[in-house]
Motif scaffolding. Structure first.
Motif, PDB file in Angstrom:
ATOM      1  N   UNK A 234       7.341  12.872  -6.203  1.00 20.40           N
ATOM      2  CA  UNK A 234       7.220  14.105  -5.444  1.00 20.40           C
ATOM      3  C   UNK A 234       6.389  13.932  -4.172  1.00 20.40           C
ATOM      4  N   UNK A 235       5.941  12.689  -3.911  1.00 22.75           N
ATOM      5  CA  UNK A 235       5.137  12.454  -2.714  1.00 22.75           C
ATOM      6  C   UNK A 235       6.018  12.476  -1.472  1.00 22.75           C
ATOM      7  N   UNK A 236       5.446  12.946  -0.373  1.00 24.17           N
ATOM      8  CA  UNK A 236       6.183  13.038   0.885  1.00 24.17           C
ATOM      9  C   UNK A 236       6.079  11.716   1.644  1.00 24.17           C
ATOM     10  N   UNK A 237       6.721  10.683   1.116  1.00 24.17           N
ATOM     11  CA  UNK A 237       6.694   9.366   1.748  1.00 24.17           C
ATOM     12  C   UNK A 237       7.900   8.564   1.306  1.00 24.17           C
ATOM     13  N   UNK A 238       8.295   7.607   2.118  1.00 28.68           N
ATOM     14  CA  UNK A 238       9.408   6.734   1.774  1.00 28.68           C
ATOM     15  C   UNK A 238       8.941   5.436   1.120  1.00 28.68           C
ATOM     16  N   UNK A 239       7.633   5.251   1.001  1.00 31.78           N
ATOM     17  CA  UNK A 239       7.110   4.015   0.435  1.00 31.78           C
ATOM     18  C   UNK A 239       7.415   3.926  -1.063  1.00 31.78           C
ATOM     19  N   UNK A 240       7.642   2.722  -1.548  1.00 31.84           N
ATOM     20  CA  UNK A 240       7.886   2.493  -2.964  1.00 31.84           C
ATOM     21  C   UNK A 240       6.569   2.284  -3.697  1.00 31.84           C
ATOM     22  N   UNK A 241       5.699   1.474  -3.115  1.00 29.35           N
ATOM     23  CA  UNK A 241       4.377   1.248  -3.688  1.00 29.35           C
ATOM     24  C   UNK A 241       3.328   1.437  -2.599  1.00 29.35           C
ATOM     25  N   UNK A 242       2.118   1.682  -3.035  1.00 29.39           N
ATOM     26  CA  UNK A 242       1.028   1.873  -2.086  1.00 29.39           C
ATOM     27  C   UNK A 242      -0.276   1.479  -2.754  1.00 29.39           C
ATOM     28  N   UNK A 243      -1.363   1.537  -2.013  1.00 31.96           N
ATOM     29  CA  UNK A 243      -2.674   1.201  -2.558  1.00 31.96           C
ATOM     30  C   UNK A 243      -3.343   2.451  -3.111  1.00 31.96           C
ATOM     31  N   UNK A 244      -4.200   2.257  -4.087  1.00 31.36           N
ATOM     32  CA  UNK A 244      -4.972   3.379  -4.619  1.00 31.36           C
ATOM     33  C   UNK A 244      -6.061   3.748  -3.613  1.00 31.36           C
ATOM     34  N   UNK A 245      -6.624   4.952  -3.730  1.00 30.45           N
ATOM     35  CA  UNK A 245      -7.718   5.325  -2.825  1.00 30.45           C
ATOM     36  C   UNK A 245      -8.881   4.339  -2.846  1.00 30.45           C
ATOM     37  N   UNK A 246      -9.221   3.821  -4.026  1.00 25.68           N
ATOM     38  CA  UNK A 246     -10.319   2.851  -4.107  1.00 25.68           C
ATOM     39  C   UNK A 246      -9.970   1.563  -3.376  1.00 25.68           C
ATOM     40  N   UNK A 247      -8.702   1.135  -3.470  1.00 30.21           N
ATOM     41  CA  UNK A 247      -8.284  -0.087  -2.782  1.00 30.21           C
ATOM     42  C   UNK A 247      -8.294   0.103  -1.265  1.00 30.21           C
ATOM     43  N   UNK A 248      -7.860   1.282  -0.813  1.00 32.97           N
ATOM     44  CA  UNK A 248      -7.899   1.575   0.620  1.00 32.97           C
ATOM     45  C   UNK A 248      -9.336   1.541   1.124  1.00 32.97           C
ATOM     46  N   UNK A 249     -10.234   2.138   0.356  1.00 34.85           N
ATOM     47  CA  UNK A 249     -11.648   2.154   0.726  1.00 34.85           C
ATOM     48  C   UNK A 249     -12.226   0.747   0.751  1.00 34.85           C
ATOM     49  N   UNK A 250     -11.934  -0.034  -0.276  1.00 30.88           N
ATOM     50  CA  UNK A 250     -12.465  -1.398  -0.379  1.00 30.88           C
ATOM     51  C   UNK A 250     -12.008  -2.259   0.791  1.00 30.88           C
ATOM     52  N   UNK A 251     -10.728  -2.222   1.098  1.00 27.91           N
ATOM     53  CA  UNK A 251     -10.201  -3.036   2.184  1.00 27.91           C
ATOM     54  C   UNK A 251     -10.739  -2.585   3.543  1.00 27.91           C
ATOM     55  N   UNK A 252     -10.876  -1.268   3.717  1.00 28.21           N
ATOM     56  CA  UNK A 252     -11.393  -0.759   4.981  1.00 28.21           C
ATOM     57  C   UNK A 252     -12.827  -1.164   5.224  1.00 28.21           C
ATOM     58  N   UNK A 253     -13.664  -1.028   4.207  1.00 28.69           N
ATOM     59  CA  UNK A 253     -15.078  -1.408   4.334  1.00 28.69           C
ATOM     60  C   UNK A 253     -15.197  -2.909   4.545  1.00 28.69           C
ATOM     61  N   UNK A 254     -14.362  -3.672   3.837  1.00 25.73           N
ATOM     62  CA  UNK A 254     -14.380  -5.128   3.988  1.00 25.73           C
ATOM     63  C   UNK A 254     -14.020  -5.549   5.411  1.00 25.73           C
ATOM     64  N   UNK A 255     -13.128  -4.764   6.040  1.00 25.98           N
ATOM     65  CA  UNK A 255     -12.719  -5.063   7.416  1.00 25.98           C
ATOM     66  C   UNK A 255     -13.710  -4.552   8.446  1.00 25.98           C
ATOM     67  N   UNK A 256     -14.782  -3.906   7.987  1.00 30.46           N
ATOM     68  CA  UNK A 256     -15.814  -3.430   8.891  1.00 30.46           C
ATOM     69  C   UNK A 256     -15.591  -2.043   9.453  1.00 30.46           C
ATOM     70  N   UNK A 257     -14.632  -1.301   8.905  1.00 34.53           N
ATOM     71  CA  UNK A 257     -14.386   0.053   9.388  1.00 34.53           C
ATOM     72  C   UNK A 257     -15.429   1.013   8.828  1.00 34.53           C
ATOM     73  N   UNK A 258     -15.962   1.907   9.627  1.00 35.42           N
ATOM     74  CA  UNK A 258     -16.909   2.898   9.123  1.00 35.42           C
ATOM     75  C   UNK A 258     -16.209   3.916   8.232  1.00 35.42           C
ATOM     76  N   UNK A 259     -16.948   4.509   7.325  1.00 37.39           N
ATOM     77  CA  UNK A 259     -16.390   5.475   6.398  1.00 37.39           C
ATOM     78  C   UNK A 259     -15.717   6.627   7.133  1.00 37.39           C
ATOM     79  N   UNK A 260     -16.320   7.075   8.223  1.00 38.72           N
ATOM     80  CA  UNK A 260     -15.756   8.201   8.981  1.00 38.72           C
ATOM     81  C   UNK A 260     -14.342   7.909   9.451  1.00 38.72           C
TER      82      UNK A 260
END
Length: 327
Positions: free
Chosen positions: A148-174
């Motif tokens: 029921x999600x509004x996306x064409x993607x088959x798989x995606x990352x969990x919120x925790x994985x998105x957060x982990x990868x973003x912080x690892x790449x040096x992106x600020x939380x904001x």
């Protein structure tokens, strides 16, 4: 002589509760979250759950009947509950053969190798889940998008994985906030993840039911979630640029499932309230440490298994005073 006091050995407390009643009440508490998972992931959720339950019950029957040479006890609900919890800890799109392997490890290694129900030091479903995560990391971290999600993607990352990868790449939380689901989505389950982490609200509903039926007490879940909130809150106050606010960690991943349904396993958790506090404190601290500083985005499965290992020690040093003993 008829007036003499007769002292008999324990147990002295009698109750109408039984293993069967407790197990099936926990299963009933998980039904709302299971129904929502079927709504979100369709027939894959049904496939994974049925296969996990049938495999766990089947392996338990075969091992008890032909290897342990004892009467199988698959009707007590414990094998079925292990299967449901295992299904709740994996992606709905996971191949069937991997689920069967996880069931064999959960029941055969995590439970029956120690003598069966009541003797296992570790939560069987988590033993199976961690084995699968280490053995099949790609399949165990490929999360399907809900139908029921509004996306064409088959798989995606969990919120925790998105957060982990973003912080690892040096992106600020904001800068990451626009990529993460809102608290409302986290609460009601409009996110990617395993069947047991997509609806915190329905898991809490099951928690309320179990409290009402006195299947568990509030101590371990509240202490685990409270520790996660306070520890993550401290990190957030120290550096909001790098650490996200604590409510996010309560509503994502397996925090609710682990704290309510797995850490409270009466066989693998401490007996006393003091012991439960130490046990829950350890789970909360280890979870936050792994989520923020470890290699995996999620850590509550490892945290519970680690503290399961400490439970016998906790029971020895934080046991209640013997009746008539010294302070």
């Amino acid at each position: 002589m008829s007036k003499l006091l007769t002292i008999s050995p324990s147990p002295h407390v009698h109750t109408s509760e039984s293993v069967n009643k407790i197990m099936y009440r926990v299963i009933l508490a998980l039904v709302p979250a299971l129904v929502w998972s079927v709504f979100m992931f369709g027939l894959d959720a049904v496939r994974v759950t049925l296969l996990a339950v049938v495999a766990c019950m089947g392996f338990e029957y075969l091992i008890q009947r032909f290897m342990m040479k004892e009467e199988p006890k698959i009707t007590d609900g414990s094998a079925a509950l292990t299967g449901i919890l295992l299904a709740f800890n994996v992606p709905a799109s996971i191949p069937s053969w991997i689920i069967i392997i996880g069931a064999l490890v959960a029941v055969g290694v995590g439970k029956l190798s120690f003598g069966g129900l009541g003797n296992n030091p570790f939560n069987p479903a988590l033993v199976g889940r961690v084995f699968l995560l280490i053995s099949f990391p790609v399949q165990m971290t490929s999360w399907p998008v809900g139908i029921h999600a509004q996306t064409d993607a088959v798989t995606t990352a969990t919120p925790l994985a998105i957060l982990k990868e973003g912080v690892k790449a040096g992106q600020p939380i904001a800068d990451l906030m626009h990529k993460l689901p809102s608290s409302i989505d986290l609460l009601y389950g409009n996110i990617a993840g395993s069947m047991g982490e997509i609806s915190a609200a329905l898991l809490i509903l099951g928690f309320a039911y179990m409290l009402w039926k006195q299947v568990i007490t509030w101590h371990i879940p509240v202490f685990v979630l409270g520790t996660i909130f306070m520890f993550q809150g401290g990190l957030f106050l120290l550096n909001p640029y790098k650490f996200i606010e604590p409510v996010f960690h309560l509503l994502t991943g397996g925090a609710m499932l682990g704290a309510i349904y797995m850490a409270t396993d009466m066989v693998t958790s401490p007996m006393t309230h003091k012991g439960q506090f130490v046990y829950a404190l350890g789970i909360g601290v280890i979870t936050v440490l792994i989520r923020n500083f470890g290699a995996y985005p999620e850590g509550i499965s490892f945290a519970i298994l680690i503290m399961n290992g400490f439970t016998p020690l906790i029971n020895v040093y934080l046991k209640p005073k013997r009746f008539g003993g010294k302070n």
